[in-house]
Design a protein around this motif. Structure first.
Motif, PDB file in Angstrom:
ATOM      1  N   ALA A 237       0.847  -1.190   0.000  1.00  0.00           N
ATOM      2  CA  ALA A 237       0.000   0.000   0.000  1.00  0.00           C
ATOM      3  C   ALA A 237       0.883   1.240   0.000  1.00  0.00           C
ATOM      4  O   ALA A 237       1.951   1.261   0.611  1.00  0.00           O
ATOM      5  N   GLU A 238       0.436   2.255  -0.732  1.00  0.00           N
ATOM      6  CA  GLU A 238       1.128   3.536  -0.675  1.00  0.00           C
ATOM      7  C   GLU A 238       0.056   4.586  -0.435  1.00  0.00           C
ATOM      8  O   GLU A 238      -0.694   4.929  -1.331  1.00  0.00           O
ATOM      9  N   ILE A 239      -0.011   5.021   0.787  1.00  0.00           N
ATOM     10  CA  ILE A 239      -1.092   5.910   1.178  1.00  0.00           C
ATOM     11  C   ILE A 239      -0.559   7.324   1.364  1.00  0.00           C
ATOM     12  O   ILE A 239       0.425   7.528   2.085  1.00  0.00           O
ATOM     13  N   GLU A 240      -1.189   8.270   0.715  1.00  0.00           N
ATOM     14  CA  GLU A 240      -0.758   9.665   0.857  1.00  0.00           C
ATOM     15  C   GLU A 240      -1.274  10.263   2.160  1.00  0.00           C
ATOM     16  O   GLU A 240      -2.323   9.871   2.667  1.00  0.00           O
TER      17      GLU A 240
ATOM     18  N   GLU B  11     -11.831   5.094   1.852  1.00  0.00           N
ATOM     19  CA  GLU B  11     -10.889   5.544   0.827  1.00  0.00           C
ATOM     20  C   GLU B  11      -9.532   4.872   0.991  1.00  0.00           C
ATOM     21  O   GLU B  11      -8.950   4.356   0.037  1.00  0.00           O
ATOM     22  N   VAL B  12      -9.053   4.879   2.239  1.00  0.00           N
ATOM     23  CA  VAL B  12      -7.767   4.233   2.511  1.00  0.00           C
ATOM     24  C   VAL B  12      -7.868   2.743   2.214  1.00  0.00           C
ATOM     25  O   VAL B  12      -6.973   2.143   1.627  1.00  0.00           O
TER      26      VAL B  12
ATOM     27  N   ASP C  19      -3.659  -2.831  -1.017  1.00  0.00           N
ATOM     28  CA  ASP C  19      -3.568  -3.915  -1.979  1.00  0.00           C
ATOM     29  C   ASP C  19      -3.380  -5.248  -1.251  1.00  0.00           C
ATOM     30  O   ASP C  19      -2.430  -5.972  -1.492  1.00  0.00           O
TER      31      ASP C  19
ATOM     32  N   GLU D 251      -7.270   1.713  -1.211  1.00  0.00           N
ATOM     33  CA  GLU D 251      -5.887   1.766  -1.680  1.00  0.00           C
ATOM     34  C   GLU D 251      -5.030   0.621  -1.149  1.00  0.00           C
ATOM     35  O   GLU D 251      -3.890   0.445  -1.561  1.00  0.00           O
TER      36      GLU D 251
END
Lengths: 98, 333
Positions: free
Chosen positions: B298-301, B314-315, B320, B318
């Motif tokens: 996961a790459e969470i902003e 939303e998170v 995976d 994202e």
């Protein structure tokens, strides 16, 4: 009193003396030794369970505390033995009859 | 297509350095599982609980349904309560078993045992194994763990405890055996193996630890949450190695708090700062991708708002990490 009666009485005395001698010389010290060895093992079990009784912190005494209610007599005897024990040598020495 | 957990892995752990967003990640993953139709339980084992904050709802020591979310439950483990409970239980047994003369002596010993540094960890461990054992109602249990050090120690416990209890059992068996031998041909031996409460207790504990060890090795997956900065990357490396040493499988790294890139036409001080920040983070991200055996899942902003409510979904989108579960879950025994 017939001859056979007298022989029987004699044999009974011999048997009693024999049993006494055997018990005193061989079986009793052996029992004692085995029992003391068992005590020693029990001591090391107790020490593994409750080192904090001697100021050594133990991460597992939380778990061993559950055993305490069932270890009443052992615990008391163990503490007494541990405090009275002069040295390992002395204790082991007691287990031999010279 | 993501395949980062095995279907048999019912228990999913999120770990990592303090403040990297473990709670957010575990809550988001739990939401994802629940949305996929799984009955999911989130368990917070961090003494500084924040699951309540994420879902904006108070949770206690028992699973409680999360408001407004289908198939999602949450609970927060309180080790202090468990220590207290354990203390009371032991004392009750003491009252039943021990003569009045000895109660004080043993009572002191019991009190002391509950004050030792290990007590808190042991209680936490007991509780989470307990949660595992009584989780039949759930398809997936997500553990939000305390920061790395504590968790690693916690998860290392079964191995250590199994060995230790084995040694105790052997000692006890042997001393009983000798007592029995010493009594041959005479009277009652001082101890007998039959019905010995100590042996029974130790055996019970041993099975408990074995269960915990087996579940952790075979039915648990670990994810490490990491921020793209030097300290976090280093700690993650240590944690991954530590877990691998214990035979526990780390399935992936979830990178959280990535700085968003400014638009190309922006050139203010803020934009320059962001651009520099993004560049360093890229370097760390590359390290994570290339030097770790585990995939980045996961790459969470970074979000401006606190991650709560809708943002969780939303998170979750994202993340995976897949949500498949086995048809027959791991059994209790």
């Amino acid at each position: 009193m017939t001859l056979s009666d007298r022989i029987d009485r004699f044999l009974a005395v011999v048997r009693e003396w024999g049993a006494g001698l055997y018990h005193g010389l061989i079986s009793h010290p052996a029992f004692e030794k085995v029992e003391q060895e068992a005590e020693d093992l029990e001591d090391s079990f107790m020490l593994a369970c409750f080192p904090d009784a001697f100021g050594i912190p133990s991460p597992v005494s939380y778990y061993t505390a559950e055993l305490l209610p069932y270890l009443e007599s052992e615990f008391e005897a163990w503490e007494r033995r541990m405090w009275n024990r002069g040295s390992m040598l002395e204790r082991k020495g007691q287990q031999y009859h010279f | 297509m993501a395949t980062h957990t095995r279907p048999t892995e019912k228990f999913v752990f999120f770990g990592g350095k303090g403040g990297v967003g473990k709670t957010t990640m575990s809550a988001a993953y739990a939401v994802k599982c629940a949305d996929a139709g799984l009955d999911t339980l989130v368990v917070s084992t961090d003494p500084a609980h924040s699951t309540s904050d994420v879902f904006d709802q108070r949770f206690g020591d028992d699973p409680e349904a999360v408001d407004g979310r289908e198939g999602l439950w949450a609970m927060e483990i309180d080790p202090d309560e468990e220590v207290e409970h354990h203390l009371m239980e032991t004392k009750r047994a003491l009252g039943d078993q021990v003569s009045a003369a000895m109660v004080n002596e043993i009572d002191r010993q019991i009190e002391m045992a509950h004050q030792t540094p290990g007590a808190y960890e042991a209680a936490l461990f007991d509780r989470f194994v307990d949660v595992m054992q009584s989780s039949e109602a759930f398809d997936r249990v997500v553990f939000d763990t305390s920061p790395t050090g504590g968790t690693l120690r916690l998860l290392g416990l079964p191995d250590f405890l199994e060995g230790w209890i084995d040694r105790l059992l052997r000692k006890r068996e042997k001393s009983i055996d000798l007592f029995e031998k010493a009594a041959i041909g005479r009277n009652e031996p001082r101890r007998v193996a039959e019905g010995d409460p100590i042996l029974a207790r130790l055996q019970e504990r041993k099975e408990f630890f074995e269960y915990a060890g087996r579940m952790l090795r075979e039915h648990a997956a670990f994810f490490l949450v990491v921020n793209p900065d030097e300290l976090s990357v280093r700690e993650t490396r240590r944690a991954a190695d530590g877990l691998a040493d214990r035979g526990l499988s780390v399935r992936g790294l979830a990178v959280n708090r990535l700085t968003p890139e400014p638009d190309d036409d922006e050139n203010g001080r803020g934009a320059r700062y962001l651009r520099d920040r993004v560049a360093t983070e890229r370097a760390h991200l590359r390290t994570l991708r290339e030097e770790f055996d585990q995939p980045v899942v996961a790459e969470i902003e970074t979000r401006v708002e606190e991650v709560r409510g809708d943002f969780l979904s939303e998170v979750a989108a994202e993340l995976d990490i897949d949500t498949a579960v086995a048809a027959d879950p791991p059994s209790r025994s």
